[in-house]
Design a protein around this motif. Structure first.
Motif, PDB file in Angstrom:
ATOM      1  N   GLY A  31      54.334  -5.805  17.089  1.00  0.00           N
ATOM      2  CA  GLY A  31      52.946  -6.107  17.431  1.00  0.00           C
ATOM      3  C   GLY A  31      52.734  -6.300  18.924  1.00  0.00           C
ATOM      4  N   HIS A  34      56.213  -9.801  22.390  1.00  0.00           N
ATOM      5  CA  HIS A  34      57.229  -9.983  23.430  1.00  0.00           C
ATOM      6  C   HIS A  34      56.921  -9.090  24.630  1.00  0.00           C
ATOM      7  N   ASP A  52      59.819   1.709  19.286  1.00  0.00           N
ATOM      8  CA  ASP A  52      59.855   1.235  17.901  1.00  0.00           C
ATOM      9  C   ASP A  52      60.027   2.477  17.028  1.00  0.00           C
ATOM     10  N   CYS A  53      60.706   2.305  15.891  1.00  0.00           N
ATOM     11  CA  CYS A  53      60.872   3.458  14.999  1.00  0.00           C
ATOM     12  C   CYS A  53      59.622   3.695  14.157  1.00  0.00           C
ATOM     13  N   PHE A  79      66.960   2.769  17.179  1.00  0.00           N
ATOM     14  CA  PHE A  79      67.975   2.236  18.103  1.00  0.00           C
ATOM     15  C   PHE A  79      68.979   3.333  18.464  1.00  0.00           C
ATOM     16  N   ASP A 100      64.323  -7.566  18.928  1.00  0.00           N
ATOM     17  CA  ASP A 100      63.856  -8.630  18.033  1.00  0.00           C
ATOM     18  C   ASP A 100      63.894  -7.993  16.640  1.00  0.00           C
ATOM     19  N   GLN A 107      54.004  -5.303   9.286  1.00  0.00           N
ATOM     20  CA  GLN A 107      54.651  -4.423   8.295  1.00  0.00           C
ATOM     21  C   GLN A 107      54.809  -5.142   6.951  1.00  0.00           C
ATOM     22  N   GLU A 216      72.324   0.720  12.509  1.00  0.00           N
ATOM     23  CA  GLU A 216      71.427   0.870  13.661  1.00  0.00           C
ATOM     24  C   GLU A 216      71.716  -0.206  14.720  1.00  0.00           C
TER      25      GLU A 216
HETATM   26  C1  LIG Z   1      60.359  -8.444  14.347  1.00  0.00           C
HETATM   27  S1  LIG Z   1      59.501  -6.965  14.703  1.00  0.00           S
HETATM   28  C2  LIG Z   1      59.259  -7.060  16.448  1.00  0.00           C
HETATM   29  C3  LIG Z   1      58.083  -7.885  16.829  1.00  0.00           C
HETATM   30  C4  LIG Z   1      57.793  -7.874  18.320  1.00  0.00           C
HETATM   31  N1  LIG Z   1      58.885  -8.436  19.076  1.00  0.00           N
HETATM   32  C5  LIG Z   1      56.514  -8.606  18.635  1.00  0.00           C
HETATM   33  O1  LIG Z   1      56.539  -9.543  19.451  1.00  0.00           O
HETATM   34  O2  LIG Z   1      55.477  -8.267  18.086  1.00  0.00           O
HETATM   35  C6  LIG Z   1      60.758  -5.756  14.604  1.00  0.00           C
HETATM   36  C7  LIG Z   1      60.308  -4.336  14.944  1.00  0.00           C
HETATM   37  O3  LIG Z   1      61.492  -3.561  15.108  1.00  0.00           O
HETATM   38  C8  LIG Z   1      61.308  -2.298  14.546  1.00  0.00           C
HETATM   39  N2  LIG Z   1      62.620  -1.800  14.162  1.00  0.00           N
HETATM   40  C9  LIG Z   1      63.435  -2.258  13.193  1.00  0.00           C
HETATM   41  N3  LIG Z   1      64.561  -1.529  13.150  1.00  0.00           N
HETATM   42  C10 LIG Z   1      64.461  -0.600  14.129  1.00  0.00           C
HETATM   43  C11 LIG Z   1      65.305   0.467  14.598  1.00  0.00           C
HETATM   44  N4  LIG Z   1      66.494   0.715  14.049  1.00  0.00           N
HETATM   45  N5  LIG Z   1      64.885   1.207  15.624  1.00  0.00           N
HETATM   46  C12 LIG Z   1      63.677   0.964  16.221  1.00  0.00           C
HETATM   47  N6  LIG Z   1      62.826  -0.010  15.811  1.00  0.00           N
HETATM   48  C13 LIG Z   1      63.224  -0.782  14.794  1.00  0.00           C
HETATM   49  C14 LIG Z   1      60.390  -2.525  13.356  1.00  0.00           C
HETATM   50  O4  LIG Z   1      59.683  -1.353  13.038  1.00  0.00           O
HETATM   51  C15 LIG Z   1      59.486  -3.663  13.868  1.00  0.00           C
HETATM   52  O5  LIG Z   1      58.293  -3.158  14.398  1.00  0.00           O
END
Ligand SMILES: C[S@@+](CC[C@H](N)C(=O)[O-])C[C@H]1O[C@@H](n2cnc3c(N)ncnc32)[C@H](O)[C@@H]1O
Length: 304
Positions: A31, A34, A52-53, A79, A100, A107, A216
């Protein structure tokens, strides 16, 4: 759209930023919470790449703060794709990387994604819609032993054998299983006040398997050591004990049992002896922060 409250925001940004005019990557844009906080602390010549994926996270970030900001660019990548994604932007070295892990509230709360046991939509669970297998397809492809392993190892789910049988019955009864049918199949196994926690454990285990989240993470930790400049910082916020253990053992590999064995070399200097946990006040304001653990490490000069 309901928002996501960033966890350990100040702590992560403080550890991450070593040079306000450096180049940083938030590999879990989500979102954008960070990312917005990093941009607030960056100087005019600083740069932030948000990856982000999930394409929905990229659209979301492009439509609202932190964008538009000339110091910020967003792109879709897993990642394991971070190096080519940065190369595509002409970036080969960065000053800091923030991850993070897990999923955002946006989601989790989207019923169409099937990530929560309260959802009604199809059992998809892919964070990256280009992944070949939904949770429904994965459940139909793996055998009972593998499903048992997923539930035990990734979810520490009690009564895993009974859960496998219940899931198999649900799959046999429907052409496409929904989050709701899975929940109904599992509910009789977990009566009482522990039920929400047990259902969350099953859903989390399936999500981690569908998205290959541990692989990942390993890939990210490996890639980060090649992308950071010497002295650059990697910050990881984990919400699952297996993820946290992977990060901990990467930053400081465990000593061998046999004292004659060499102590494994690590390219990292841990900056957090123990993981940083959210305060009681943060957990009260944001219950989803409860399981968070933040670890950070600096890349050793000779490892780049
Ligand atoms: C906890 S949320 C991050 C929230 C963000 N830090 C914020 O402040 O709004 C985790 C995010 O990581 C992404 N994510 C999870 N695994 C991933 C991967 N292997 N590669 C890229 N993005 C990934 C998810 O789609 C999600 O949007």
């Amino acid at each position: 759209m309901p928002g996501h409250v960033p966890v350990l925001k100040e702590e992560a940004v403080q550890l991450l930023l070593t040079d306000p005019n450096g180049t940083y990557v938030d590999v879990t844009l989500g979102g954008g919470g960070h990312a917005a906080a990093i941009l607030e602390s960056l100087g005019v010549d600083g740069r932030l790449v948000g990856l982000d994926c999930d394409p929905a996270a990229i659209d979301h970030a492009r439509a609202m703060p932190p964008a538009p900001d000339p110091r910020f660019v967003a792109g879709r990548a897993r990642f394991s794709e971070i190096r080519p994604a940065l190369q595509g932007l002409g970036i080969s070295v960065v000053d800091g990387i923030l991850a993070d892990l897990g999923i955002s509230s946006i989601q989790l709360d989207d019923p169409a994604r099937g990530l929560s046991y309260t959802a009604s939509g199809p059992l998809d669970m892919r964070l990256d819609p280009s992944l070949p297998r939904t949770a429904d397809a994965l459940l139909r492809a793996i055998d009972d032993d593998e499903l048992l392993r997923v539930l035990r190892e990734l979810g520490e789910v009690p009564r895993p054998r009974a859960a496998v049988r219940a899931i198999r019955r649900a799959l046999a009864a429907e052409v496409t299983v929904t989050a709701e049918t899975l929940r109904k199949a599992l509910e009789p196994l977990y009566p009482g006040p522990a039920r929400p926690r047990r259902l969350s454990q099953v859903f989390q285990a399936l999500r981690i398997a569908v998205n290959r989240e541990l692989d990942e993470l390993e890939s990210l930790l490996h890639e980060a050591a090649h992308l950071l400049r010497p002295g650059g910082t990697l910050c990881v916020i984990a919400y699952h004990s297996l993820e946290d253990r992977i990060v901990k053992n990467t930053f400081r590999p465990p000593r061998p049992y046999d004292p004659r064995e060499p102590i494994p070399e690590s390219p990292w200097v841990p900056l957090t002896k123990k993981p940083i946990r959210p305060s009681d006040e943060e957990c009260r304001r944001n219950p989803r922060a409860r399981s968070a653990r933040l670890r950070a490490a600096r890349l050793k000069a000779e490892a780049a």
